[in-house]
Design an enzyme around this catalytic site. Sequence first.
Site, PDB file in Angstrom:
ATOM      1  N   ASP A 133       0.921  -1.313   0.047  1.00 57.07           N
ATOM      2  CA  ASP A 133      -0.195  -0.108  -0.254  1.00 57.07           C
ATOM      3  C   ASP A 133       0.988   1.103   0.090  1.00 57.07           C
ATOM      4  O   ASP A 133       2.153   1.218   0.297  1.00 57.07           O
ATOM      5  CB  ASP A 133      -1.063   0.078   1.245  1.00 57.07           C
ATOM      6  CG  ASP A 133      -0.143   0.169   2.530  1.00 57.07           C
ATOM      7  OD1 ASP A 133       1.030   0.334   2.558  1.00 57.07           O
ATOM      8  OD2 ASP A 133      -0.958  -0.026   3.542  1.00 57.07           O
TER       9      ASP A 133
ATOM     10  N   ASP B  98      -6.103   2.064  -0.988  1.00 54.53           N
ATOM     11  CA  ASP B  98      -4.806   2.158  -1.554  1.00 54.53           C
ATOM     12  C   ASP B  98      -3.806   0.795  -1.413  1.00 54.53           C
ATOM     13  O   ASP B  98      -2.624   0.926  -1.651  1.00 54.53           O
ATOM     14  CB  ASP B  98      -3.931   3.306  -0.717  1.00 54.53           C
ATOM     15  CG  ASP B  98      -3.834   2.703   0.987  1.00 54.53           C
ATOM     16  OD1 ASP B  98      -4.514   2.383   1.412  1.00 54.53           O
ATOM     17  OD2 ASP B  98      -2.579   3.275   0.981  1.00 54.53           O
TER      18      ASP B  98
END
Length: 443
Positions: free
Chosen positions: A319, A362
């Site tokens: 991420d 994300d």
Amino acid sequence: MSENKNNLESLNKIDLFFQLFNDMSDLVYLTKVGKDGQFSYVLANEPAQNFSGLTSKSFGKPIEEVLPEEVFHIIEEKYKQAITARESITYEDRIVVPPSYSNRLNNKYSPGQFVYWESTITPLWNQEEECTHLLAVVRDVTERKERENELKRMNDRFELVWNSTADAMYTFDRHQNFVSVNKSFINLLGWTEGEILNDWTISIIPKNSKDDLKEIIKRVKSGEVVPSHEVQRITKEGKLIDVLASYSPIYDGNGNWDGAVVVYKDISERKKYEDQLKHHALHDYLTGMPNRNFFSIMLKEEMTRAEKSKRTLAVFYLDIDKFKVINDTLGHDIGDELLKEFSRRVKACIREKDLLARIGGDEFGILITNLHDKKKSIEIAERILSSFRNNWVIEGHHLKVASSIGISFYSDPYKQDEKLLLKQADIALYKAKGNGRGNYQVY
């Protein structure tokens, strides 16, 4: 006695001739050709006399005196044509039955009805090569012409339907050669009718569909109607199109299989729409990368391949470090652009055969497949982290972006399933964050 017997036999033969002559349903006229070129009737059977209104006084007179003027001009022209041709001529006439003619036609036809006649005129020549007589045989062909006209009307109606339908249609014979195509076929596949019917080398069947077609032909030969099924066909430009195809057998006059009629319904737009729906179901709307569903499907498949090939499979879970801060500070639009650029940079660092997917928010997942050595996955992780050190300019904002990566390896098919493999990579990711972010950790 013998002479009388011969005379009697001759008389009997003449009587028999005239009996047959008058019993004929055809109209028969024998016309004399005069030295002055005038025509006059010499003989006519009873049907001809009744139809033309001839009496015993009519014979020997010029035909223009015994026939209506418009009829005379037609007959005169045809007589002269036969003499000029020096051979039999045949032509057809169509007349509208006038009220006065209905009884002449034995009330077979109604006034105003069309009646068709087929006339054959044969010139007769003497030894001096002079045409002395003309034999005209006129036959009522109304029933035949009505059948022909009805058949033509049926063919015209069929042709109208054939070429008006939106579906592409064609017929082929027992040798699988094209026999006919409709306009929709031409519009869909691009070949003209002349090209498709005259060039037997043209094929609209892709190579991978030929075995399927053989099975279809086998079924159609046995009398089966093959219902619609999805196939692909090749256009003149070499483009593959998706169609629903159906096949129905055709038989000859003896009931033997003689080919088939094929209907193609163009489903290219539908397939395109279905593919779009499938793509949207398996891809992330923002980055265009595969989504969590697609990643999960491919992970299961790659685990099976890895088990069979005895090679290693690596799962990356990564991420963007402190993405929430960037998103909350600069706005969701900047955050979205950052996610797009992030996915592009990661994609550029992995191999073409590897898979990058947006798992959510994300978070991204990577499948590193067909590994001979675990070290290769470590090299890829380091390459990804290195690519983030370059400048990030998003909508005019200069950013510092880093990522944490968790790595797990598929090593025990008896204990690891896809959920556990992802969980192990996720655990490694949080360990990387605990170690200061911007690094990778292996479970």
